[in-house]
Design a protein around this motif. Structure first.
Motif, PDB file in Angstrom:
ATOM      1  N   THR A  40       0.833  -1.157   0.029  1.00  0.00           N
ATOM      2  CA  THR A  40      -0.004   0.017   0.095  1.00  0.00           C
ATOM      3  C   THR A  40       1.007   1.205  -0.056  1.00  0.00           C
ATOM      4  O   THR A  40       2.131   1.235  -0.195  1.00  0.00           O
ATOM      5  CB  THR A  40      -1.022  -0.039   1.037  1.00  0.00           C
ATOM      6  N   ALA A  41       0.360   2.562  -0.042  1.00  0.00           N
ATOM      7  CA  ALA A  41       1.041   3.620   0.489  1.00  0.00           C
ATOM      8  C   ALA A  41       0.256   4.437   1.493  1.00  0.00           C
ATOM      9  O   ALA A  41      -0.781   4.004   1.706  1.00  0.00           O
ATOM     10  CB  ALA A  41       0.833   4.346  -0.900  1.00  0.00           C
ATOM     11  N   ASP A  42       1.167   5.450   2.090  1.00  0.00           N
ATOM     12  CA  ASP A  42       0.650   6.098   3.112  1.00  0.00           C
ATOM     13  C   ASP A  42      -0.696   6.789   2.754  1.00  0.00           C
ATOM     14  O   ASP A  42      -1.648   6.734   3.219  1.00  0.00           O
ATOM     15  CB  ASP A  42       1.599   7.044   3.779  1.00  0.00           C
ATOM     16  N   GLY A  43      -0.656   7.428   1.580  1.00  0.00           N
ATOM     17  CA  GLY A  43      -1.631   7.893   0.884  1.00  0.00           C
ATOM     18  C   GLY A  43      -1.403   8.406  -0.469  1.00  0.00           C
ATOM     19  O   GLY A  43      -0.350   8.050  -0.999  1.00  0.00           O
ATOM     20  N   SER A  44      -2.465   8.936  -0.966  1.00  0.00           N
ATOM     21  CA  SER A  44      -2.344   9.480  -2.581  1.00  0.00           C
ATOM     22  C   SER A  44      -2.750  11.170  -2.626  1.00  0.00           C
ATOM     23  O   SER A  44      -3.542  11.435  -1.748  1.00  0.00           O
ATOM     24  CB  SER A  44      -3.057   8.598  -3.307  1.00  0.00           C
ATOM     25  N   PHE A  45      -2.275  11.651  -3.659  1.00  0.00           N
ATOM     26  CA  PHE A  45      -2.981  12.849  -3.927  1.00  0.00           C
ATOM     27  C   PHE A  45      -3.974  12.860  -4.720  1.00  0.00           C
ATOM     28  O   PHE A  45      -4.045  12.399  -5.960  1.00  0.00           O
ATOM     29  CB  PHE A  45      -1.831  13.754  -4.404  1.00  0.00           C
ATOM     30  N   ARG A  46      -5.230  13.531  -4.779  1.00  0.00           N
ATOM     31  CA  ARG A  46      -6.484  13.244  -5.190  1.00  0.00           C
ATOM     32  C   ARG A  46      -7.398  14.402  -5.057  1.00  0.00           C
ATOM     33  O   ARG A  46      -7.586  14.822  -3.781  1.00  0.00           O
ATOM     34  CB  ARG A  46      -7.315  12.018  -4.655  1.00  0.00           C
ATOM     35  N   ARG A  47      -7.635  14.974  -6.326  1.00  0.00           N
ATOM     36  CA  ARG A  47      -8.578  16.185  -6.034  1.00  0.00           C
ATOM     37  C   ARG A  47      -7.985  17.410  -5.157  1.00  0.00           C
ATOM     38  O   ARG A  47      -8.588  17.875  -4.127  1.00  0.00           O
ATOM     39  CB  ARG A  47      -9.885  15.987  -5.682  1.00  0.00           C
ATOM     40  N   GLY A  48      -6.692  17.409  -5.080  1.00  0.00           N
ATOM     41  CA  GLY A  48      -6.037  18.620  -4.492  1.00  0.00           C
ATOM     42  C   GLY A  48      -5.757  18.153  -2.989  1.00  0.00           C
ATOM     43  O   GLY A  48      -5.421  19.073  -2.154  1.00  0.00           O
ATOM     44  N   ALA A  49      -6.317  16.994  -2.386  1.00  0.00           N
ATOM     45  CA  ALA A  49      -6.158  16.643  -0.956  1.00  0.00           C
ATOM     46  C   ALA A  49      -5.356  15.522  -0.879  1.00  0.00           C
ATOM     47  O   ALA A  49      -5.101  14.726  -1.996  1.00  0.00           O
ATOM     48  CB  ALA A  49      -7.507  16.525  -0.288  1.00  0.00           C
ATOM     49  N   VAL A  50      -5.267  15.126   0.220  1.00  0.00           N
ATOM     50  CA  VAL A  50      -4.386  13.685   0.560  1.00  0.00           C
ATOM     51  C   VAL A  50      -5.595  12.691   0.825  1.00  0.00           C
ATOM     52  O   VAL A  50      -6.430  13.054   1.582  1.00  0.00           O
ATOM     53  CB  VAL A  50      -3.394  13.863   1.505  1.00  0.00           C
ATOM     54  N   LEU A  51      -5.685  11.474   0.181  1.00  0.00           N
ATOM     55  CA  LEU A  51      -6.428  10.351   0.342  1.00  0.00           C
ATOM     56  C   LEU A  51      -5.798   9.553   0.860  1.00  0.00           C
ATOM     57  O   LEU A  51      -4.612   8.760   0.442  1.00  0.00           O
ATOM     58  CB  LEU A  51      -6.976   9.909  -0.906  1.00  0.00           C
ATOM     59  N   ALA A  52      -5.845   9.238   2.393  1.00  0.00           N
ATOM     60  CA  ALA A  52      -5.226   8.402   2.932  1.00  0.00           C
ATOM     61  C   ALA A  52      -5.524   6.882   2.502  1.00  0.00           C
ATOM     62  O   ALA A  52      -6.531   6.354   2.428  1.00  0.00           O
ATOM     63  CB  ALA A  52      -5.432   8.541   4.527  1.00  0.00           C
ATOM     64  N   LEU A  53      -4.454   6.028   2.462  1.00  0.00           N
ATOM     65  CA  LEU A  53      -4.813   4.440   2.293  1.00  0.00           C
ATOM     66  C   LEU A  53      -4.614   3.833   3.458  1.00  0.00           C
ATOM     67  O   LEU A  53      -5.164   2.553   3.683  1.00  0.00           O
ATOM     68  CB  LEU A  53      -4.002   4.322   1.076  1.00  0.00           C
ATOM     69  N   LYS A  54      -3.327   4.069   4.140  1.00  0.00           N
ATOM     70  CA  LYS A  54      -2.714   3.028   5.202  1.00  0.00           C
ATOM     71  C   LYS A  54      -3.810   2.585   6.291  1.00  0.00           C
ATOM     72  O   LYS A  54      -3.836   1.710   6.835  1.00  0.00           O
ATOM     73  CB  LYS A  54      -1.361   3.554   5.430  1.00  0.00           C
ATOM     74  N   PRO A  55      -4.597   3.768   6.591  1.00  0.00           N
ATOM     75  CA  PRO A  55      -5.575   3.637   7.682  1.00  0.00           C
ATOM     76  C   PRO A  55      -6.713   2.721   7.357  1.00  0.00           C
ATOM     77  O   PRO A  55      -7.104   1.695   8.086  1.00  0.00           O
ATOM     78  CB  PRO A  55      -6.222   5.173   7.802  1.00  0.00           C
ATOM     79  N   GLN A  56      -6.978   2.482   6.157  1.00  0.00           N
ATOM     80  CA  GLN A  56      -7.904   1.408   5.580  1.00  0.00           C
ATOM     81  C   GLN A  56      -7.414   0.302   5.655  1.00  0.00           C
ATOM     82  O   GLN A  56      -7.918  -0.787   6.044  1.00  0.00           O
ATOM     83  CB  GLN A  56      -8.252   1.677   4.094  1.00  0.00           C
ATOM     84  N   VAL A  57      -6.102   0.132   5.351  1.00  0.00           N
ATOM     85  CA  VAL A  57      -5.427  -1.311   5.439  1.00  0.00           C
ATOM     86  C   VAL A  57      -5.515  -1.833   6.936  1.00  0.00           C
ATOM     87  O   VAL A  57      -5.655  -2.839   7.515  1.00  0.00           O
ATOM     88  CB  VAL A  57      -4.098  -1.015   4.982  1.00  0.00           C
ATOM     89  N   ASP A  58      -5.009  -0.807   7.681  1.00  0.00           N
ATOM     90  CA  ASP A  58      -4.889  -0.982   9.237  1.00  0.00           C
ATOM     91  C   ASP A  58      -6.266  -1.445   9.796  1.00  0.00           C
ATOM     92  O   ASP A  58      -6.178  -2.491  10.639  1.00  0.00           O
ATOM     93  CB  ASP A  58      -4.515   0.167  10.131  1.00  0.00           C
ATOM     94  N   GLU A  59      -7.292  -0.930   9.470  1.00  0.00           N
ATOM     95  CA  GLU A  59      -8.717  -1.226   9.764  1.00  0.00           C
ATOM     96  C   GLU A  59      -9.071  -2.794   9.222  1.00  0.00           C
ATOM     97  O   GLU A  59      -9.503  -3.546   9.953  1.00  0.00           O
ATOM     98  CB  GLU A  59      -9.592  -0.205   9.300  1.00  0.00           C
ATOM     99  N   ALA A  60      -8.623  -2.802   7.893  1.00  0.00           N
ATOM    100  CA  ALA A  60      -9.261  -4.226   7.204  1.00  0.00           C
ATOM    101  C   ALA A  60      -8.275  -5.394   8.174  1.00  0.00           C
ATOM    102  O   ALA A  60      -8.843  -6.386   8.176  1.00  0.00           O
ATOM    103  CB  ALA A  60      -8.693  -3.904   5.820  1.00  0.00           C
ATOM    104  N   LEU A  61      -7.150  -5.038   8.473  1.00  0.00           N
ATOM    105  CA  LEU A  61      -6.382  -6.141   8.737  1.00  0.00           C
ATOM    106  C   LEU A  61      -6.647  -6.587  10.448  1.00  0.00           C
ATOM    107  O   LEU A  61      -6.046  -7.688  10.668  1.00  0.00           O
ATOM    108  CB  LEU A  61      -4.483  -5.640   8.950  1.00  0.00           C
ATOM    109  N   THR A  62      -7.363  -5.841  11.039  1.00  0.00           N
ATOM    110  CA  THR A  62      -7.873  -6.243  12.405  1.00  0.00           C
ATOM    111  C   THR A  62      -8.573  -7.454  12.193  1.00  0.00           C
ATOM    112  O   THR A  62      -8.717  -8.265  13.262  1.00  0.00           O
ATOM    113  CB  THR A  62      -8.807  -5.327  13.011  1.00  0.00           C
ATOM    114  N   GLU A  63      -9.072  -7.775  11.146  1.00  0.00           N
ATOM    115  CA  GLU A  63      -9.669  -9.019  10.898  1.00  0.00           C
ATOM    116  C   GLU A  63      -9.042 -10.094   9.950  1.00  0.00           C
ATOM    117  O   GLU A  63      -9.666 -11.056   9.448  1.00  0.00           O
ATOM    118  CB  GLU A  63     -11.186  -8.854  10.678  1.00  0.00           C
ATOM    119  N   CYS A  64      -7.806  -9.820   9.427  1.00  0.00           N
ATOM    120  CA  CYS A  64      -7.201 -10.725   8.782  1.00  0.00           C
ATOM    121  C   CYS A  64      -5.741 -10.969   9.259  1.00  0.00           C
ATOM    122  O   CYS A  64      -4.796 -10.812   9.078  1.00  0.00           O
ATOM    123  CB  CYS A  64      -6.705  -9.886   7.656  1.00  0.00           C
ATOM    124  N   PRO A  65      -5.834 -12.271  10.167  1.00  0.00           N
ATOM    125  CA  PRO A  65      -4.697 -12.656  11.133  1.00  0.00           C
ATOM    126  C   PRO A  65      -3.537 -13.300  10.178  1.00  0.00           C
ATOM    127  O   PRO A  65      -2.397 -13.390  10.489  1.00  0.00           O
ATOM    128  CB  PRO A  65      -5.172 -13.628  11.992  1.00  0.00           C
TER     129      PRO A  65
END
Ligand code: PRX
Length: 650
Positions: free
Chosen positions: A191-216
């Motif tokens: 993944t990446a920490d985030g991405s530049f999208r529509r002039g703002a930062v779109l965070a990606l890593k937090p979604q991964v962290d959340e997803a992985l709470t249930e992916c041992p």
């Protein structure tokens, strides 16, 4: 959809290839085209065998096709190869070694170029980084990334070590990502920490962290530092891409993969709620994307090629990464939105990078039309020589605008019909020989035995609408649905008793043999070319605490092609309010992602049902589209429901 069918039925304009284009095209005469087409259909094994020998094999195949276990095809049986060798090493070992493989521009305007030699170095380093974390041949790796060069490197690095990738579109939510990681049995995520999208930062890593709470099972997360946004870190699991690559050796021997070894999984929606992991294997997929890229886009070595699709979709896999790189093309990669920081961003990119081939989606074309011609005319688009369209039917008005405004009436347009399942383009003009018609994908590609049949599988005559089927196997076809062979057979082969692949689309063929795709006949909805099933959106809706029942249908939308219209029934004591609407939206975004947010939510005390309790979506479709119901309503259980739903329109 009704309007679209009407428009398309009355379309009579046609555009033969210009003499200039034809003169330099790869296929320039009808005689050559007809000869190749005939051979591909009458003698597919000799046709595909010859094409396949144009890509490098580590061990030659013994047999072109084994269809004895139909509908599970095996292509190039016994052959061994590696996709990263096909896409990178073969060019490094040729005159293309210093050729640009990737031209990248980030949304903020940062630029980077990677030659084939540089790409090889990056792929090897990351392949070794994966290995150092215990990822090996046969594993699956989830990729959840922005459109930056590292996403291409990550895909090819997986291929190099024999691990399959499962790319999940960066716009999907943590829940959607989690479900795909679990279904595919992935053990690592890139993944990446985030991405530049529509002039703002779109965070990606937090979604991964959340997803992985249930992916041992996921034991490693590689993180590209892109947007430098604040992220949390799990030291035993997370590793910075740049740190891992800095210590990784720069050479990595490619695994010799069997032609039928899994190259990747890509999840897509069907008519039921659960996304399907579409299985693509190595040899056939590469051969199919290699040939189609070359022929459909009339690719030349000096071209700069740009397909605007995100790698999260099949178009990004086949026509940003594998097809173009297998041909040694120079590929443009752009991270951001088409209207950031201004509505002419794409045209500015075409001018700056002298793009020759441009492949995009009808929904994007309609946005450009809406934003105004002045954003286009400011830029020099004279480098363009070919335009493409993909993802949904293109309305003739958008087609004509594309031809005039972008192509200046000089560039042929290839409207390409295909699917995640088909792996590569199936119905398409060949730009040097095909007379194009706005709204028609025209004729089947080499080796594609497409037909329009009725409910019984009997082929229909000219201009009769029916089901689009493919009657023979083709190299890049899906090999199944991950973990669910039954569903594969059920979904694609059962309808016509195992004889034909059923694509799920309705179509007709005109008197000249041109195909006109009308759209899906099942409950698949295409919003801006992105594929959803009504059921997956419905199940997201009913998991909202206030909703007891939901039905989702598509209604025509000028910009997005189709839009999601949801009918919901609330639980006792709940009543519609702007806050509730906002919370429903937020819920769908959380469950699936922004792309699936309903354009419209209608609250209703009851939904129209048959006496046996089935929701009559057909009626809801009419209501959503604001048209009179003309169909049969005799099976409707309670007529007052319909009247009430209509009243809500006022
Ligand atoms: O309905 C057809 C439509 O998109 C579906 C496949 O969606 P997906 O797997 O997301 O792949 C899209 C990119 C290849 C098809 O069943 N579709 C795709 N291209 C066209 C199209 N409909 C009409 N014309 C097209 N050119």
């Amino acid at each position: 959809m009704g309007d679209q069918i009407e428009n398309v039925l009355h379309e009579t304009r046609s555009f033969p290839p210009s003499a200039e284009f034809r003169a330099d095209a790869r296929i320039k005469t009808d005689a050559v085209y007809e000869r190749m087409l005939r051979e591909s259909l009458d003698n597919p094994e000799s046709f595909w065998g010859r094409v396949a020998r144009e890509i490098p094999w580590m061990k030659p195949f013994e047999r072109v096709l084994d269809w004895s276990k139909a509908p599970f095809a095996q292509w190039f049986v016994g052959g061994k190869l590696n996709a990263s060798v096909v896409c990178v090493d073969q060019h490094v070992n040729s005159v293309r070694s210093g050729k640009r493989a990737i031209i990248f521009e980030g949304e903020p305007g940062d630029r980077r170029t990677l030659t084939y030699t540089e790409l090889q170095l990056e792929v090897c380093r990351f392949a070794n980084a994966l290995k150092a974390r215990g990822i090996k041949r046969g594993d699956r790796v989830a990729i959840y990334m922005p459109m930056i060069p590292e996403v291409v490197v990550a895909m090819l690095a997986c291929a190099r070590i024999g691990a399959a990738h499962s790319v999940v579109f960066g716009g999907f939510s943590a829940v959607a990502l989690r479900d795909r990681i679990k279904d595919g049995g992935c053990t690592a995520v890139v993944t990446a920490d985030g991405s530049f999208r529509r002039g703002a930062v779109l965070a990606l890593k937090p979604q991964v962290d959340e997803a992985l709470t249930e992916c041992p099972d996921v034991h490693a997360v590689f993180v590209v530092q892109r947007a430098k946004n604040q992220i949390s870190w799990l030291a035993r699991r997370d590793v910075w891409w740049h740190e891992a690559c800095a210590v990784a050796p720069s050479e990595c021997a490619p695994e010799a993969m069997d032609s039928e070894d899994l190259l990747f999984l890509l999840y897509t929606s069907g008519s039921t709620g659960k996304p399907k992991g579409i299985v693509h294997t190595t040899g056939g997929y590469l051969v199919g994307t290699y040939l189609s890229t070359q022929m459909v886009f009339d690719l030349r070595d000096e071209d700069v090629y740009w397909c605007t699709a995100d790698v999260g979709w099949i178009t990004g896999h086949s026509y940003v990464v594998y097809g173009p790189l297998a041909n040694g093309a120079t590929v443009m990669l752009y991270e951001g939105a088409p209207n950031t920081p201004h509505a002419g961003r794409f045209w500015e990119l075409i001018e700056r990078h002298r793009i020759n081939i441009f492949y995009t989606a009808p929904t994007a074309i309609r946005s450009f039309m809406r934003w105004g011609d002045e954003h286009v005319t400011k830029y020099d688009l004279s480098s363009l020589r070919l335009l493409g369209s993909v993802g949904e039917p293109i309305n003739p008005e958008a087609w004509i605008w594309y031809r005039k405004m972008i192509g200046k009436e000089l560039c042929p347009i290839v409207d390409t019909w295909w699917q995640t399942e088909t792996g590569s383009i199936m119905i398409t003009p060949l730009p040097g020989v095909t007379t194009t018609k706005p709204g028609s994908a025209t004729r089947p590609f080499f080796g594609v035995d497409a037909a329009i049949v009725d409910e019984q599988g009997v082929e229909l005559g000219p201009n009769e609408g029916g089901f689009l089927v493919i009657r023979k196997p083709w190299p890049s076809m899906l090999r199944g649905i991950w973990g669910d062979s039954e569903r594969y057979i059920e979904t694609y082969w059962k309808k016509f008793g195992g004889r034909f692949y059923f694509a799920g689309d309705g179509a007709r063929r005109d008197e000249h043999g041109c195909f006109w795709i009308v759209g899906r006949i099942d409950d698949v909805i295409k919003v801006s070319g992105h594929r959803f099933s009504s059921m997956e959106v419905e199940s997201a809706l009913v998991s909202h605490e206030s909703i007891v029942e939901a039905a989702v249908v598509a209604r025509p939308d000028e910009l997005t092609g189709q839009a999601i219209c949801a009918f919901v029934t609330l639980g006792p004591g709940k009543s519609p309010s702007p806050e509730l609407r906002a919370s429903i939206d937020a819920h769908v975004v959380k469950e699936i992602g922004k792309v699936a947010r309903p354009a419209e939510v209608r609250f209703s005390e009851a939904l129209p049902k048959t006496r046996s309790g089935k929701i009559m979506r057909r009626l809801l479709r009419d209501i959503a589209a604001g048209v009179e119901t003309v169909g049969d309503t005799s099976t409707l259980d309670d007529y007052s429901v319909l009247a009430k739903l209509r009243q809500h329109e006022e």
